[in-house]
Design an enzyme around this catalytic site. Structure first.
Site, PDB file in Angstrom:
ATOM      1  NE  ARG A 182     -58.969 -44.496  38.703  1.00  0.00           N
ATOM      2  CZ  ARG A 182     -58.643 -45.300  39.713  1.00  0.00           C
ATOM      3  NH1 ARG A 182     -58.971 -44.987  40.951  1.00  0.00           N
ATOM      4  NH2 ARG A 182     -57.998 -46.417  39.487  1.00  0.00           N
ATOM      5  CB  CYS A 198     -61.434 -48.767  48.371  1.00  0.00           C
ATOM      6  SG  CYS A 198     -60.703 -48.860  46.727  1.00  0.00           S
ATOM      7  N   GLY A 229     -57.194 -43.621  45.146  1.00  0.00           N
ATOM      8  CA  GLY A 229     -57.024 -45.072  45.234  1.00  0.00           C
ATOM      9  C   GLY A 229     -55.753 -45.542  44.550  1.00  0.00           C
ATOM     10  CE  LYS A 278     -58.727 -55.554  42.421  1.00  0.00           C
ATOM     11  NZ  LYS A 278     -58.147 -54.205  42.537  1.00  0.00           N
ATOM     12  CG  HIS A 316     -63.983 -45.113  45.651  1.00  0.00           C
ATOM     13  ND1 HIS A 316     -63.075 -44.189  45.178  1.00  0.00           N
ATOM     14  CD2 HIS A 316     -63.296 -46.287  45.775  1.00  0.00           C
ATOM     15  CE1 HIS A 316     -61.895 -44.778  45.037  1.00  0.00           C
ATOM     16  NE2 HIS A 316     -62.004 -46.051  45.391  1.00  0.00           N
TER      17      HIS A 316
HETATM   18  O1  25A Z   1     -49.245 -52.167  41.713  1.00  0.00           O
HETATM   19  P1  25A Z   1     -48.972 -52.561  43.132  1.00  0.00           P
HETATM   20  O2  25A Z   1     -47.542 -52.921  43.421  1.00  0.00           O
HETATM   21  O3  25A Z   1     -49.976 -53.563  43.661  1.00  0.00           O
HETATM   22  O4  25A Z   1     -49.165 -51.210  43.989  1.00  0.00           O
HETATM   23  C1  25A Z   1     -50.351 -50.546  43.977  1.00  0.00           C
HETATM   24  C2  25A Z   1     -50.274 -49.194  44.590  1.00  0.00           C
HETATM   25  O5  25A Z   1     -51.515 -49.102  45.191  1.00  0.00           O
HETATM   26  C3  25A Z   1     -51.401 -48.292  46.342  1.00  0.00           C
HETATM   27  C4  25A Z   1     -49.953 -47.980  46.656  1.00  0.00           C
HETATM   28  O6  25A Z   1     -49.624 -46.630  46.231  1.00  0.00           O
HETATM   29  C5  25A Z   1     -49.239 -48.946  45.717  1.00  0.00           C
HETATM   30  O7  25A Z   1     -48.098 -48.329  45.208  1.00  0.00           O
HETATM   31  N1  25A Z   1     -52.120 -49.073  47.330  1.00  0.00           N
HETATM   32  C6  25A Z   1     -51.775 -50.120  48.067  1.00  0.00           C
HETATM   33  N2  25A Z   1     -52.810 -50.572  48.764  1.00  0.00           N
HETATM   34  C7  25A Z   1     -53.867 -49.775  48.479  1.00  0.00           C
HETATM   35  C8  25A Z   1     -55.232 -49.700  48.855  1.00  0.00           C
HETATM   36  N3  25A Z   1     -55.780 -50.554  49.689  1.00  0.00           N
HETATM   37  C9  25A Z   1     -53.397 -48.810  47.561  1.00  0.00           C
HETATM   38  N4  25A Z   1     -54.184 -47.874  47.088  1.00  0.00           N
HETATM   39  C10 25A Z   1     -55.458 -47.840  47.509  1.00  0.00           C
HETATM   40  N5  25A Z   1     -55.997 -48.725  48.352  1.00  0.00           N
HETATM   41  P2  25A Z   1     -49.108 -45.505  47.225  1.00  0.00           P
HETATM   42  O8  25A Z   1     -48.331 -44.535  46.436  1.00  0.00           O
HETATM   43  O9  25A Z   1     -50.207 -45.008  48.054  1.00  0.00           O
HETATM   44  O10 25A Z   1     -48.121 -46.259  48.218  1.00  0.00           O
HETATM   45  C11 25A Z   1     -46.935 -46.769  47.866  1.00  0.00           C
HETATM   46  C12 25A Z   1     -46.245 -47.104  49.222  1.00  0.00           C
HETATM   47  O11 25A Z   1     -45.589 -48.347  49.113  1.00  0.00           O
HETATM   48  C13 25A Z   1     -44.207 -48.125  49.389  1.00  0.00           C
HETATM   49  N6  25A Z   1     -43.368 -49.067  48.647  1.00  0.00           N
HETATM   50  C14 25A Z   1     -43.254 -49.228  47.323  1.00  0.00           C
HETATM   51  N7  25A Z   1     -42.357 -50.183  47.033  1.00  0.00           N
HETATM   52  C15 25A Z   1     -41.892 -50.633  48.195  1.00  0.00           C
HETATM   53  C16 25A Z   1     -42.521 -49.918  49.253  1.00  0.00           C
HETATM   54  N8  25A Z   1     -42.238 -50.131  50.506  1.00  0.00           N
HETATM   55  C17 25A Z   1     -41.314 -51.073  50.802  1.00  0.00           C
HETATM   56  N9  25A Z   1     -40.683 -51.789  49.868  1.00  0.00           N
HETATM   57  C18 25A Z   1     -40.918 -51.598  48.577  1.00  0.00           C
HETATM   58  N10 25A Z   1     -40.267 -52.324  47.641  1.00  0.00           N
HETATM   59  C19 25A Z   1     -43.983 -46.715  48.955  1.00  0.00           C
HETATM   60  O12 25A Z   1     -42.830 -46.174  49.528  1.00  0.00           O
HETATM   61  C20 25A Z   1     -45.223 -46.042  49.469  1.00  0.00           C
HETATM   62  O13 25A Z   1     -45.128 -45.820  50.849  1.00  0.00           O
HETATM   63  P3  25A Z   1     -41.718 -45.501  48.585  1.00  0.00           P
HETATM   64  O14 25A Z   1     -40.585 -45.186  49.475  1.00  0.00           O
HETATM   65  O15 25A Z   1     -41.422 -46.409  47.400  1.00  0.00           O
HETATM   66  O16 25A Z   1     -42.355 -44.235  47.969  1.00  0.00           O
HETATM   67  C21 25A Z   1     -42.143 -42.973  48.580  1.00  0.00           C
HETATM   68  C22 25A Z   1     -42.723 -41.886  47.687  1.00  0.00           C
HETATM   69  O17 25A Z   1     -42.242 -42.034  46.348  1.00  0.00           O
HETATM   70  C23 25A Z   1     -43.305 -41.966  45.401  1.00  0.00           C
HETATM   71  N11 25A Z   1     -43.027 -42.995  44.378  1.00  0.00           N
HETATM   72  C24 25A Z   1     -43.583 -44.199  44.279  1.00  0.00           C
HETATM   73  N12 25A Z   1     -43.137 -44.847  43.221  1.00  0.00           N
HETATM   74  C25 25A Z   1     -42.238 -44.050  42.610  1.00  0.00           C
HETATM   75  C26 25A Z   1     -42.161 -42.854  43.347  1.00  0.00           C
HETATM   76  N13 25A Z   1     -41.354 -41.849  43.003  1.00  0.00           N
HETATM   77  C27 25A Z   1     -40.597 -42.017  41.940  1.00  0.00           C
HETATM   78  N14 25A Z   1     -40.632 -43.138  41.164  1.00  0.00           N
HETATM   79  C28 25A Z   1     -41.413 -44.164  41.467  1.00  0.00           C
HETATM   80  N15 25A Z   1     -41.414 -45.258  40.699  1.00  0.00           N
HETATM   81  C29 25A Z   1     -44.570 -42.251  46.173  1.00  0.00           C
HETATM   82  O18 25A Z   1     -45.589 -41.397  45.730  1.00  0.00           O
HETATM   83  C30 25A Z   1     -44.232 -42.015  47.615  1.00  0.00           C
HETATM   84  O19 25A Z   1     -44.772 -40.772  48.032  1.00  0.00           O
HETATM   85  O1  L14 Z   2     -57.247 -52.347  46.733  1.00  0.00           O
HETATM   86  O2  L14 Z   2     -58.023 -47.123  42.629  1.00  0.00           O
HETATM   87  O3  L14 Z   2     -57.414 -53.713  45.061  1.00  0.00           O
HETATM   88  O4  L14 Z   2     -56.388 -47.651  41.315  1.00  0.00           O
HETATM   89  C1  L14 Z   2     -56.401 -51.463  43.418  1.00  0.00           C
HETATM   90  C2  L14 Z   2     -56.729 -50.306  42.463  1.00  0.00           C
HETATM   91  C3  L14 Z   2     -57.231 -50.130  45.319  1.00  0.00           C
HETATM   92  C4  L14 Z   2     -57.590 -49.004  44.388  1.00  0.00           C
HETATM   93  C5  L14 Z   2     -57.301 -52.573  45.517  1.00  0.00           C
HETATM   94  C6  L14 Z   2     -57.076 -47.857  42.312  1.00  0.00           C
HETATM   95  C7  L14 Z   2     -57.352 -51.402  44.571  1.00  0.00           C
HETATM   96  C8  L14 Z   2     -56.697 -49.014  43.196  1.00  0.00           C
END
Ligand code: 25A
Ligand code: L14
Length: 340
Positions: free
Chosen positions: A239, A133, A164, A217, A246
């Site tokens: 942050r 982003c 984010g 990045k 941002h």
């Molecule tokens: O560390 P990672 O794995 O790289 O993930 C980084 C995080 O960055 C966000 C995204 O958060 C992700 O979790 N992200 C990704 N790309 C981004 C970007 N470009 C970014 N942020 C900024 N810029 P998020 O909360 O916005 O989205 C998470 C989504 O991913 C789905 N998901 C997770 N695991 C999955 C999956 N989908 C398929 N298979 C899997 N194995 C997740 O769906 C959500 O749509 P969900 O069903 O898991 O979550 C539904 C709701 O539940 C909350 N939640 C999340 N984790 C937990 C939780 N509740 C309880 N316990 C948890 N551990 C979420 O808030 C969501 O509303």
């Molecule tokens: O897209 O703000 O690589 O915590 C990972 C960190 C998105 C934002 C990415 C955050 C970022 C995220």
């Protein structure tokens, strides 16, 4: 390769997250040519319905075999899911536009900001990466300056919102704020320290060189998107207790001299940019004003008087829109334009 059709089957992976939600809104607002929308998330979201064009769409559980018949998949469920599922999706004939950091620096994967390098879409092999982003909004503003005067070096400090990190981080800022003003104790959970009324010089993990992954990045992705490894970039990412958008203080050293007025004029003409730069009227870009908007806002444009050819500016954009969901949908729109 995407085949030309009148309407496409589109999937959002990570649909229930902060970025996934925004993707659904952006597809709807831009009247994306959708035949069928499919939404995927983890077991946690099983049974949930989400709204698209006033109709309920059921959230499905993501599995390897779901991608048959899907033309375009927008992924935003974290890097691990992208590593595990994007190759299977591409193999099934689907074009993946991936929001995570998983594929961005892979030399076989284009990293695209349509205003800057839509030409790189031509060589994709099924996966296209959506940049970080903070990098997206910065390169949109750097590109016209680089074309006019060749950028030698960029020094950037970011002021990044909590959205984010996802929904849990937004809740953490809200809850800490209300707890603190009511004299209740708080316990940080998403971030290592209190985020309300504070600034954390720490985004993503720390690396061996003392920088964070987020900072590196900005260095590496900027060069790849701009297609110029000679551009030197150094970043400090911070942050701040802001929900959306941002902000970035960007210092640019160019080969050729540019006046502040020249930069103002060229950015005003550039695609995707709005110049808000009238300090005498207290007019400059603000995160609360950019929230929910599509453009990259630039202001405080002035010459850096400490070097020969330097410009300082302030760049603000909504990290969930141009920084993530909107850029991904714009990539999909370009793919459709280029489809045969
Ligand atoms: O560390 P990672 O794995 O790289 O993930 C980084 C995080 O960055 C966000 C995204 O958060 C992700 O979790 N992200 C990704 N790309 C981004 C970007 N470009 C970014 N942020 C900024 N810029 P998020 O909360 O916005 O989205 C998470 C989504 O991913 C789905 N998901 C997770 N695991 C999955 C999956 N989908 C398929 N298979 C899997 N194995 C997740 O769906 C959500 O749509 P969900 O069903 O898991 O979550 C539904 C709701 O539940 C909350 N939640 C999340 N984790 C937990 C939780 N509740 C309880 N316990 C948890 N551990 C979420 O808030 C969501 O509303
Ligand atoms: O897209 O703000 O690589 O915590 C990972 C960190 C998105 C934002 C990415 C955050 C970022 C995220």
């Amino acid at each position: 390769m995407l085949k030309k059709k009148e309407k496409y089957v589109v999937a959002v992976v990570g649909a229930t997250g902060a970025v996934g939600n925004e993707m659904i809104s952006v597809l709807e607002e831009r009247k994306f040519p959708i035949d069928k929308l499919r939404l995927f998330a983890s077991e946690r979201s099983e049974g949930r319905d989400m709204e698209f064009n006033d109709k309920a769409v059921a959230v499905e559980i993501l599995k390897e075999d779901v991608f048959k018949g899907i033309d375009i998949a927008l992924f935003s469920a974290g890097a691990e899911r992208s590593i595990n599922f994007a190759p299977a999706a591409a193999k099934a004939g689907c074009v993946v536009i991936d929001n995570s950091s998983a594929w961005r620096m892979d030399p076989g994967v284009p990293l695209v900001v349509p205003e800057v390098n839509s030409h790189d879409l031509k060589w994709h092999k099924g996966i296209i990466a959506n940049p970080n982003c903070s990098t997206i909004q910065m390169v949109v503003a750097l590109k016209p300056i680089h074309d006019a005067a060749k950028i030698k070096r960029v020094v950037v400090t970011t002021f990044q919102s909590v959205s984010g990190t996802g929904k849990k981080a937004m809740d953490e800022l809200l809850n800490q704020t209300t707890d603190l003003i009511n004299f209740r104790d708080i316990k940080p959970s998403v971030y290592p320290h209190q985020i309300a009324f504070n600034c954390l010089p720490h985004i993503d993990k720390f690396l061996d060189n003392g920088y964070t992954k987020e900072e590196m990045k900005m260095v590496n992705e900027t060069r790849k998107i701009m297609g110029d490894n000679s551009i030197m970039v150094t970043a400090t990412t911070v942050r701040v207790p802001v929900f959306r958008s941002h902000s970035e203080a960007v210092n640019i050293e160019t080969e050729k001299k540019l006046s502040a007025n020249e930069v103002r004029a060229m950015l005003s003409e550039a695609p995707g940019i709005v110049v808000y730069d009238a300090p005498e009227k207290n007019l400059y870009p603000l995160p609360v004003q950019a929230a929910g908007k599509d453009e990259v806002y630039v202001g405080r444009i002035r010459e850096d008087e400490s070097i020969e050819n330097g410009i300082n500016m302030w760049v603000v954009s909504d990290n969930l829109r141009k920084g993530a969901a909107l850029n991904a949908v714009q990539i999909a729109e370009k793919l459709i334009e280029q489809a045969v």
